[in-house]
Design a protein around this motif. Structure first.
Motif, mmCIF file in Angstrom:
data_model
loop_
_atom_site.group_PDB
_atom_site.id
_atom_site.type_symbol
_atom_site.label_atom_id
_atom_site.label_comp_id
_atom_site.label_asym_id
_atom_site.label_seq_id
_atom_site.Cartn_x
_atom_site.Cartn_y
_atom_site.Cartn_z
ATOM 1 N N ASP B 37 0.831 -1.201 0.000
ATOM 2 C CA ASP B 37 0.000 0.000 0.000
ATOM 3 C C ASP B 37 0.872 1.260 0.000
ATOM 4 O OD1 ASP B 37 0.379 -1.027 2.879
ATOM 5 O OD2 ASP B 37 -0.152 1.081 3.147
ATOM 6 N N ARG B 38 0.357 2.280 -0.679
ATOM 7 C CA ARG B 38 1.138 3.504 -0.868
ATOM 8 C C ARG B 38 1.478 4.177 0.457
ATOM 9 N NH1 ARG B 38 0.904 4.461 -6.392
ATOM 10 N NH2 ARG B 38 -0.784 3.243 -7.273
ATOM 11 N N GLU B 39 0.556 4.146 1.394
ATOM 12 C CA GLU B 39 0.787 4.847 2.658
ATOM 13 C C GLU B 39 1.994 4.260 3.384
ATOM 14 O OE1 GLU B 39 -2.758 5.049 5.052
ATOM 15 O OE2 GLU B 39 -1.636 5.889 6.751
ATOM 16 N N THR B 40 2.057 2.940 3.440
ATOM 17 C CA THR B 40 3.191 2.288 4.097
ATOM 18 C C THR B 40 4.490 2.591 3.359
ATOM 19 O OG1 THR B 40 1.769 0.511 4.912
ATOM 20 C CG2 THR B 40 4.130 0.046 4.804
ATOM 21 N N VAL B 41 4.459 2.442 2.045
ATOM 22 C CA VAL B 41 5.672 2.672 1.247
ATOM 23 C C VAL B 41 6.139 4.124 1.395
ATOM 24 C CG1 VAL B 41 6.527 2.849 -1.129
ATOM 25 C CG2 VAL B 41 5.246 0.811 -0.396
ATOM 26 N N HIS B 42 5.210 5.063 1.264
ATOM 27 C CA HIS B 42 5.592 6.471 1.368
ATOM 28 C C HIS B 42 6.158 6.791 2.744
ATOM 29 C CE1 HIS B 42 2.709 7.870 -2.103
ATOM 30 N NE2 HIS B 42 3.635 7.039 -2.502
ATOM 31 N N SER B 43 5.551 6.241 3.783
ATOM 32 C CA SER B 43 6.004 6.597 5.137
ATOM 33 C C SER B 43 7.416 6.067 5.389
ATOM 34 C CB SER B 43 5.020 6.102 6.196
ATOM 35 O OG SER B 43 5.124 4.703 6.343
ATOM 36 N N ILE B 44 7.737 4.898 4.843
ATOM 37 C CA ILE B 44 9.094 4.361 5.014
ATOM 38 C C ILE B 44 10.091 5.200 4.224
ATOM 39 C CG2 ILE B 44 10.580 2.363 4.494
ATOM 40 C CD1 ILE B 44 8.104 0.592 5.127
ATOM 41 N N LEU B 45 9.714 5.564 3.005
ATOM 42 C CA LEU B 45 10.607 6.399 2.195
ATOM 43 C C LEU B 45 10.807 7.768 2.844
ATOM 44 C CD1 LEU B 45 9.219 5.600 -1.385
ATOM 45 C CD2 LEU B 45 11.431 4.877 -0.437
ATOM 46 N N ASP B 46 9.726 8.349 3.344
ATOM 47 C CA ASP B 46 9.815 9.724 3.843
ATOM 48 C C ASP B 46 10.566 9.824 5.161
ATOM 49 O OD1 ASP B 46 8.443 10.325 1.593
ATOM 50 O OD2 ASP B 46 6.559 10.865 2.591
ATOM 51 N N ALA B 47 10.719 8.713 5.855
ATOM 52 C CA ALA B 47 11.512 8.723 7.090
ATOM 53 C C ALA B 47 13.004 8.584 6.788
ATOM 54 C CB ALA B 47 11.048 7.596 8.014
ATOM 55 N N ALA B 48 13.357 8.499 5.518
ATOM 56 C CA ALA B 48 14.761 8.287 5.127
ATOM 57 C C ALA B 48 15.228 9.389 4.195
ATOM 58 C CB ALA B 48 14.908 6.940 4.417
ATOM 59 N N TYR B 49 16.532 9.496 4.053
ATOM 60 C CA TYR B 49 17.116 10.375 3.025
ATOM 61 C C TYR B 49 18.227 9.639 2.281
ATOM 62 C CZ TYR B 49 19.752 11.016 7.320
ATOM 63 O OH TYR B 49 20.425 10.792 8.488
ATOM 64 N N LEU B 50 18.681 8.547 2.869
ATOM 65 C CA LEU B 50 19.727 7.737 2.236
ATOM 66 C C LEU B 50 19.110 6.483 1.627
ATOM 67 C CD1 LEU B 50 22.977 7.515 2.120
ATOM 68 C CD2 LEU B 50 22.606 5.676 3.772
ATOM 69 N N CYS B 51 19.524 6.183 0.414
ATOM 70 C CA CYS B 51 19.122 4.914 -0.187
ATOM 71 C C CYS B 51 20.368 4.198 -0.667
ATOM 72 C CB CYS B 51 18.164 5.148 -1.363
ATOM 73 S SG CYS B 51 18.924 5.958 -2.794
ATOM 74 N N HIS B 52 20.202 2.930 -1.009
ATOM 75 C CA HIS B 52 21.264 2.184 -1.682
ATOM 76 C C HIS B 52 20.782 1.883 -3.094
ATOM 77 C CE1 HIS B 52 23.010 1.912 2.319
ATOM 78 N NE2 HIS B 52 24.131 1.581 1.725
ATOM 79 N N LEU B 53 21.497 2.442 -4.051
ATOM 80 C CA LEU B 53 21.101 2.365 -5.451
ATOM 81 C C LEU B 53 21.927 1.294 -6.144
ATOM 82 C CD1 LEU B 53 19.341 3.838 -7.658
ATOM 83 C CD2 LEU B 53 21.433 5.101 -8.228
ATOM 84 N N GLY B 54 21.232 0.325 -6.724
ATOM 85 C CA GLY B 54 21.912 -0.757 -7.436
ATOM 86 C C GLY B 54 21.732 -0.625 -8.931
ATOM 87 N N PHE B 55 22.774 -0.895 -9.668
ATOM 88 C CA PHE B 55 22.695 -0.916 -11.123
ATOM 89 C C PHE B 55 23.717 -1.940 -11.609
ATOM 90 C CE2 PHE B 55 25.559 2.376 -9.747
ATOM 91 C CZ PHE B 55 26.646 2.305 -10.603
#
Lengths: 230, 230
Positions: B37-55
């Motif tokens: 659900d968007r609410e859960t996903v958004h809340s986890i993202l919005d509590a962060a500023y660092l991500c790990h980007l894979g390519f």
């Protein structure tokens, strides 16, 4: 963090006591933040228990958070024998190409300009091939290391895995060979022309904080909180 | 964390208000920990500023820590125009396949058995293709979002990027389409047979702690610490 190099950084160390830099481990930018000495790399790894493990599936990247443990120049990751990356590593004698990254955030760096905003951080990036560990003794050492990476000393104060649990657990090994650390410390790198602007500039320190341990509901109340907890 | 599913988890939500699960976003294990659900996903993202980007580069995975910002159903990552992943994304109209992962650790879960040790955590994994953003207005919105993701409100209290800085900064976009969250909460899942063992069992809470802001050496002392700092 597209700012120019900070003056307060760690110099590269490609001496014999360190990891040989490769095309993959020499950054295209901020090279003066890179470090290759074992002491720096080990200390960053040992301050962590969570890594982000990257691998390729059907041509696309996958990045999953997982626990890891370090034993000398080897990292270990475990998981269910049913999990996809571990199944893939186990299927092939060639192993699974992976990138294992560990990052600590030490501070929010707020500059007068949006452009120079950054983080203070310590990270380690390990490139290599993960192989399934089959030797029973190495598997036991690895599983203890993963538990002790979370809480040093804990493996000795818990029930070791039994045969059924060991059979359900895949362990993979990644050697520390193609490795780099990257470190940013210090204050913002404001442009001289920005120094008179009316914006606050500085660093907000960040560190993980551990709360009061919460015993399991079914814990015998006579068992006190162990001294080794953080 | 090769333990079996926890009873204290979030149920999948594949309703129209959520992200459609795909083969890549349905875990092979612990499915009851997954959320769409968007609410859960958004809340986890919005509590962060660092991500790990894979390519993927030359067939091998690369995982790098970097800042990100969310604007609605889009994530943005920025970097030097000289950085490798952003250069790769910019080179091709097909974009760059990426996996962007955000993880919060909420607790160390210590079970009586080594096998049931785990972490309490919240994570989001986004699969997709990153495209270079060229529209000037979208680039400005994205860069503000990345600064505001670190400290909400900060972009309004700093000097915006000028033409030269904008020219040196690449911005890539990743749409939130193939997305899942994974959450573990609660206490250890000890086996009933282990309840009598003399080992402490429980959770050590973890959360990031922010220290007292450290002003830049050259900061005008009349500029106080902003109220929006954490």
């Amino acid at each position: 963090m597209p700012e120019t190099a900070s003056p307060q950084t760690t110099s590269p160390d490609a001496s014999s006591s360190g990891y040989e830099p490769t095309d993959r481990t020499v950054p295209t930018r901020s090279r003066d933040r890179a470090a290759y000495d074992r002491e720096t790399v080990h200390s960053i790894l040992d301050a962590a228990y969570l890594c982000h493990l990257g691998f390729v599936r059907d041509g696309a990247p996958v990045v999953l958070p997982t626990l890891f443990g370090r034993v000398g120049e080897r990292l270990y990751v475990h998981g269910s024998t049913g999990s996809r990356p571990l199944r893939t590593a186990g299927r092939s004698e060639e192993g699974l190409p992976v990138c294992l990254t560990v990052t600590h955030v030490d501070g929010l760096v707020l500059a007068r300009s949006a452009f120079h905003h950054s983080l203070n951080y310590r990270s380690v990036v390990v490139h290599g091939t993960a192989y399934t560990v089959t030797d029973p003794e190495e598997r036991r050492v690895a599983l203890d290391a993963i538990v002790d990476q979370v809480v040093p000393g804990r493996s000795k104060d818990s029930r070791p895995a039994d045969g059924k649990e060991l059979a359900a657990t895949a362990v993979v090994r990644l050697d520390l060979r193609e490795v780099s650390a990257k470190i940013r410390t210090g204050g913002p790198n404001d442009d001289p022309r920005d120094l008179g602007l009316p914006y606050w500039s500085g660093v907000v320190p960040v560190a993980p904080a551990y709360g009061t341990p919460v015993p399991a509901d079914d814990l015998d109340p006579s068992i006190g909180v162990p001294a080794y907890l953080p």
